[in-house]
Scaffold this active site. Sequence first.
Site, mmCIF file in Angstrom:
data_model
loop_
_atom_site.group_PDB
_atom_site.id
_atom_site.type_symbol
_atom_site.label_atom_id
_atom_site.label_comp_id
_atom_site.label_asym_id
_atom_site.label_seq_id
_atom_site.Cartn_x
_atom_site.Cartn_y
_atom_site.Cartn_z
ATOM 1 N N LYS A 176 0.839 -1.193 0.000
ATOM 2 C CA LYS A 176 0.000 0.000 0.000
ATOM 3 C C LYS A 176 0.875 1.245 0.000
ATOM 4 O O LYS A 176 1.557 1.528 0.981
ATOM 5 C CB LYS A 176 -0.936 0.052 1.213
ATOM 6 C CG LYS A 176 -2.027 1.126 1.065
ATOM 7 C CD LYS A 176 -2.719 1.466 2.366
ATOM 8 C CE LYS A 176 -2.010 2.574 3.125
ATOM 9 N NZ LYS A 176 -2.052 3.896 2.436
ATOM 10 N N GLU A 251 10.369 1.781 10.181
ATOM 11 C CA GLU A 251 11.285 2.911 9.994
ATOM 12 C C GLU A 251 10.458 4.165 10.201
ATOM 13 O O GLU A 251 9.619 4.520 9.364
ATOM 14 C CB GLU A 251 11.921 2.855 8.596
ATOM 15 C CG GLU A 251 13.196 3.667 8.476
ATOM 16 C CD GLU A 251 12.935 5.138 8.194
ATOM 17 O OE1 GLU A 251 13.020 5.947 9.160
ATOM 18 O OE2 GLU A 251 12.639 5.488 7.055
ATOM 19 N N CYS A 285 13.219 11.914 6.096
ATOM 20 C CA CYS A 285 13.404 11.551 7.508
ATOM 21 C C CYS A 285 14.844 11.728 7.952
ATOM 22 O O CYS A 285 15.130 11.767 9.153
ATOM 23 C CB CYS A 285 12.943 10.126 7.757
ATOM 24 S SG CYS A 285 13.787 8.888 6.749
#
Length: 483
Positions: A176, A251, A285
């Site tokens: 997804k 993560e 990130c």
Amino acid sequence: MPMITIQNYINGTFVNPVLDKWMDNFNPSNGEVYGKIPDSSKEDIEQAIQAAQKAFPAWSNTTLEERSKVLSKIADLIDEKLDFLATAESEDNGKPISLAKTIDIPRASSNFRFFANAITQFSTESHESTGLNAINFTLRKPIGIVGCISPWNLPLYLFSWKIAPALAAGNCVIAKPSEVTPRTAYLLGEICSQAGLPPGVLNIVHGYGHTAGQAIIEHPQIKAISFTGGTKTGEQIARTAAPLFKKLSLELGGKNPNLIFTDCDYEKMLDTTIKSSFSNQGQICLCGSRIFVEKTIYDKFKKDFVEKVKQLKVGPPSQNDTIVGALVSNPHLKKVLSYIQDAPNQGATILCGGKTVSVPGHENGYYLEPTVIEVKTNQCQLNQEEIFGPVVTIMPFDTEEEALHMANEVRYGLSATVWTNDLNRTMRLSHALEVGIIWVNTWLLRDLRTPFGGMKDSGVGREGGWDALRFFTEPKNVCIKWK
């Protein structure tokens, strides 16, 4: 541009959602709806599961050479469609097309090509019990059906980072992508069919996290979940998946320190710090969002850094000279702005930026000036919470010990950047920093063989190289005693 309809990719074909529910897809550069995507439900996930169950026996027993050949073909097709995919990524995400063309799409190709090669070198282990007439050998078998859920900031880049090792290891995948940036994942389905990936091996289902995503996480036939995204969502996934004894790779967020010492290569540091602060509108990130500078060069750095930041061009993602494109969505823009607007209440000073930008011809786009904020304490909200936008804070320090303390003084532990030419300091900090990844005198220099992931609230597990292939396989030890 014409409206684009995205469909789910299940059992090798494109299909509408079972309940025929849809959601709008926005172009961040102009704020306009330019397509619709499935609002999938558990019925769609069930459809994908059934396809994967049928495909798994044959795919898991496919030779390594054949799997490698298919994944390599996927990489080749991504390379061939570079311009097309980069344009789609830019339109869907708001990132500069130049960034998509040089980073995102090439890295997606590299992910498939790397694991296409890696799986042919992934060996099992054996241990001879000398004197006992016994030998142990450990098999590495594919898990079965695995769930891969990826974020919106690096859509195809991170989507492929999960899918490629899962497929290489012989699993079937229910994937997804983020509902905010679905387009290149949709296009990947087409590429996989062209490459000869058997139907049902990869199934791509679009929808919201709380519906389609939750259905993936809680389905009993899905034995492992690989997720990249926010820490709060990771907590929810862990609460659901842990009692079901699923393997988890999470993560999550980061609030990464950038430690700058007087003995650094100043010009190289300055140029790289611009990139580590504002690449992809700060929506990575790994961006160094907390900049700590040794006091002896702090004033010089502040002046030079702000001058360079003011020169960064904010503009349409489609223009090759744009450095800072649009943020991914209007709700995200408002979230980032709320942190900036609250800065004075935290005793912080906005040195530059902080305002939305009206781009001619794209007045309704989600543009924000790159922002530098001087803070007085590492404990302020600006330094403790992940903003995930073109916003960095700066603050001086006196000693290495103080810099280390502030670097570790957050709930996150994903990455850190250190600028110094002192080898002893490099080694001390490398041991003491509570993060999973440390860059010294560079940033975002990645070797795909190395483990990727964070400590503390930045996640669980590691991705990349053998770590990824180990995650997507189950070890099975066999002990044989002979006469």
